[in-house]
Design a protein around this motif. Structure first.
Motif, mmCIF file in Angstrom:
data_model
loop_
_atom_site.group_PDB
_atom_site.id
_atom_site.type_symbol
_atom_site.label_atom_id
_atom_site.label_comp_id
_atom_site.label_asym_id
_atom_site.label_seq_id
_atom_site.Cartn_x
_atom_site.Cartn_y
_atom_site.Cartn_z
ATOM 1 N N ARG A 106 0.853 -1.188 0.000
ATOM 2 C CA ARG A 106 0.000 0.000 0.000
ATOM 3 C C ARG A 106 0.885 1.231 0.000
ATOM 4 N NH1 ARG A 106 -4.332 -0.439 4.703
ATOM 5 N NH2 ARG A 106 -3.418 1.598 4.926
ATOM 6 N N GLN A 107 0.534 2.193 -0.834
ATOM 7 C CA GLN A 107 1.283 3.439 -0.906
ATOM 8 C C GLN A 107 0.303 4.587 -0.979
ATOM 9 O OE1 GLN A 107 3.841 3.783 -4.288
ATOM 10 N NE2 GLN A 107 4.484 5.838 -3.771
ATOM 11 N N ARG A 108 0.492 5.562 -0.098
ATOM 12 C CA ARG A 108 -0.348 6.752 -0.136
ATOM 13 C C ARG A 108 0.265 7.731 -1.124
ATOM 14 N NH1 ARG A 108 -1.395 9.133 5.389
ATOM 15 N NH2 ARG A 108 0.760 9.735 5.192
ATOM 16 N N ARG A 109 -0.525 8.123 -2.092
ATOM 17 C CA ARG A 109 -0.048 9.046 -3.112
ATOM 18 C C ARG A 109 -0.059 10.474 -2.579
ATOM 19 N NH1 ARG A 109 -3.423 6.729 -8.267
ATOM 20 N NH2 ARG A 109 -2.584 4.630 -8.175
ATOM 21 N N ARG A 110 0.489 11.363 -3.353
ATOM 22 C CA ARG A 110 0.564 12.764 -2.924
ATOM 23 C C ARG A 110 -0.800 13.407 -2.801
ATOM 24 N NH1 ARG A 110 5.972 15.105 -5.830
ATOM 25 N NH2 ARG A 110 7.276 13.393 -5.145
ATOM 26 N N ASP A 111 -1.781 12.917 -3.574
ATOM 27 C CA ASP A 111 -3.119 13.489 -3.487
ATOM 28 C C ASP A 111 -3.942 12.889 -2.351
ATOM 29 O OD1 ASP A 111 -3.575 10.991 -4.508
ATOM 30 O OD2 ASP A 111 -4.599 11.653 -6.315
ATOM 31 N N GLY A 112 -3.355 12.000 -1.556
ATOM 32 C CA GLY A 112 -4.025 11.434 -0.397
ATOM 33 C C GLY A 112 -4.689 10.086 -0.641
ATOM 34 N N ARG A 113 -4.814 9.661 -1.897
ATOM 35 C CA ARG A 113 -5.426 8.364 -2.189
ATOM 36 C C ARG A 113 -4.406 7.250 -2.001
ATOM 37 N NH1 ARG A 113 -7.734 8.113 -7.862
ATOM 38 N NH2 ARG A 113 -5.600 8.728 -8.296
ATOM 39 N N TRP A 114 -4.906 6.046 -1.718
ATOM 40 C CA TRP A 114 -4.049 4.890 -1.499
ATOM 41 C C TRP A 114 -3.979 4.026 -2.754
ATOM 42 C CZ3 TRP A 114 -1.008 3.803 2.610
ATOM 43 C CH2 TRP A 114 -1.227 4.539 3.774
ATOM 44 N N LEU A 115 -2.792 3.562 -3.087
ATOM 45 C CA LEU A 115 -2.579 2.579 -4.135
ATOM 46 C C LEU A 115 -2.354 1.247 -3.440
ATOM 47 C CD1 LEU A 115 -1.836 1.647 -7.051
ATOM 48 C CD2 LEU A 115 0.523 2.229 -6.459
ATOM 49 N N ARG A 116 -3.195 0.248 -3.748
ATOM 50 C CA ARG A 116 -3.078 -1.063 -3.106
ATOM 51 C C ARG A 116 -2.768 -2.106 -4.163
ATOM 52 N NH1 ARG A 116 -8.246 0.075 0.110
ATOM 53 N NH2 ARG A 116 -7.405 0.919 2.023
ATOM 54 N N LEU A 117 -1.765 -2.933 -3.890
ATOM 55 C CA LEU A 117 -1.417 -4.051 -4.753
ATOM 56 C C LEU A 117 -1.379 -5.320 -3.918
ATOM 57 C CD1 LEU A 117 1.546 -2.513 -6.788
ATOM 58 C CD2 LEU A 117 -0.790 -2.828 -7.554
ATOM 59 N N TYR A 118 -2.068 -6.347 -4.372
ATOM 60 C CA TYR A 118 -2.061 -7.642 -3.717
ATOM 61 C C TYR A 118 -1.312 -8.611 -4.629
ATOM 62 C CZ TYR A 118 -5.689 -5.523 -0.892
ATOM 63 O OH TYR A 118 -6.384 -4.686 -0.071
ATOM 64 N N VAL A 119 -0.208 -9.170 -4.158
ATOM 65 C CA VAL A 119 0.638 -10.029 -4.980
ATOM 66 C C VAL A 119 0.644 -11.432 -4.379
ATOM 67 C CG1 VAL A 119 2.947 -10.351 -5.929
ATOM 68 C CG2 VAL A 119 2.086 -8.035 -5.518
ATOM 69 N N PRO A 120 0.025 -12.412 -5.052
ATOM 70 C CA PRO A 120 0.087 -13.797 -4.564
ATOM 71 C C PRO A 120 1.478 -14.372 -4.830
ATOM 72 C CG PRO A 120 -1.171 -13.682 -6.593
ATOM 73 C CD PRO A 120 -0.804 -12.272 -6.230
ATOM 74 N N VAL A 121 2.066 -14.979 -3.830
ATOM 75 C CA VAL A 121 3.455 -15.420 -3.901
ATOM 76 C C VAL A 121 3.629 -16.629 -4.821
ATOM 77 C CG1 VAL A 121 5.382 -16.313 -2.542
ATOM 78 C CG2 VAL A 121 3.990 -14.456 -1.651
ATOM 79 N N LEU A 122 2.770 -17.637 -4.728
ATOM 80 C CA LEU A 122 2.956 -18.868 -5.484
ATOM 81 C C LEU A 122 2.939 -18.654 -7.002
ATOM 82 C CD1 LEU A 122 3.435 -21.888 -5.284
ATOM 83 C CD2 LEU A 122 0.969 -22.197 -5.278
ATOM 84 N N PRO A 123 1.965 -17.935 -7.581
ATOM 85 C CA PRO A 123 2.026 -17.706 -9.029
ATOM 86 C C PRO A 123 3.267 -16.928 -9.475
ATOM 87 C CG PRO A 123 -0.168 -17.245 -8.232
ATOM 88 C CD PRO A 123 0.697 -17.448 -7.028
ATOM 89 N N VAL A 124 3.696 -15.978 -8.664
ATOM 90 C CA VAL A 124 4.897 -15.220 -9.010
ATOM 91 C C VAL A 124 6.115 -16.138 -8.986
ATOM 92 C CG1 VAL A 124 6.425 -13.350 -8.258
ATOM 93 C CG2 VAL A 124 3.961 -13.014 -8.259
ATOM 94 N N LEU A 125 6.200 -17.027 -7.997
ATOM 95 C CA LEU A 125 7.303 -17.981 -7.941
ATOM 96 C C LEU A 125 7.295 -18.926 -9.136
ATOM 97 C CD1 LEU A 125 7.594 -19.008 -4.185
ATOM 98 C CD2 LEU A 125 9.203 -17.702 -5.557
ATOM 99 N N LEU A 126 6.111 -19.350 -9.555
ATOM 100 C CA LEU A 126 6.034 -20.236 -10.718
ATOM 101 C C LEU A 126 6.491 -19.533 -11.992
ATOM 102 C CD1 LEU A 126 2.686 -22.129 -10.078
ATOM 103 C CD2 LEU A 126 5.003 -23.011 -9.887
ATOM 104 N N VAL A 127 6.119 -18.275 -12.157
ATOM 105 C CA VAL A 127 6.528 -17.534 -13.352
ATOM 106 C C VAL A 127 8.029 -17.257 -13.325
ATOM 107 C CG1 VAL A 127 6.303 -15.302 -14.517
ATOM 108 C CG2 VAL A 127 4.263 -16.517 -13.751
ATOM 109 N N LEU A 128 8.558 -16.950 -12.159
ATOM 110 C CA LEU A 128 9.972 -16.610 -12.039
ATOM 111 C C LEU A 128 10.862 -17.809 -11.707
ATOM 112 C CD1 LEU A 128 9.713 -13.221 -10.120
ATOM 113 C CD2 LEU A 128 10.016 -13.595 -12.564
ATOM 114 N N SER A 129 10.334 -19.028 -11.756
ATOM 115 C CA SER A 129 11.110 -20.203 -11.363
ATOM 116 C C SER A 129 12.384 -20.412 -12.180
ATOM 117 C CB SER A 129 10.234 -21.457 -11.388
ATOM 118 O OG SER A 129 9.734 -21.691 -12.668
#
Length: 86
Positions: free
Chosen positions: A9-32
């Motif tokens: 989560r990152q709060r932008r300069r305009d006050g809104r939040w940027l949220r990213l949800y990253v599942p670990v297993l699919p990323v590991l499979l792609v980067l294996s």
């Protein structure tokens, strides 16, 4: 238990939040292929610096096993970053 989800989560300069949800297993499979290359480079480094490869792998496994529940928060001025590992 290995981590399942990383939340960024990152709060932008305009006050809104940027949220990213990253599942670990699919990323590991792609980067294996890169992970395999990193393990081989790590084993060569262990041999060069005369470190036990089994001990290094055990330490890496223990570090990954301890990651769930970790929270990293950084706030400076109007910018805020939260990294949560579940």
């Amino acid at each position: 238990m290995i981590p399942q989800l990383v939340t960024y989560r990152q709060r932008r300069r305009d006050g809104r939040w940027l949220r990213l949800y990253v599942p670990v297993l699919p990323v590991l499979l792609v980067l294996s292929p890169l992970l395999l290359l990193a393990v081989l480079v790590g084993l060569v480094a262990c041999l060069v610096f005369r470190v036990s490869p089994v001990g290094a792998l055990r330490g890496t496994g223990q570090l990954l096993w301890a990651l769930p529940g970790t929270r990293f928060e950084l706030e400076q001025g109007r910018t805020a970053v939260l990294l949560s590992i579940r």
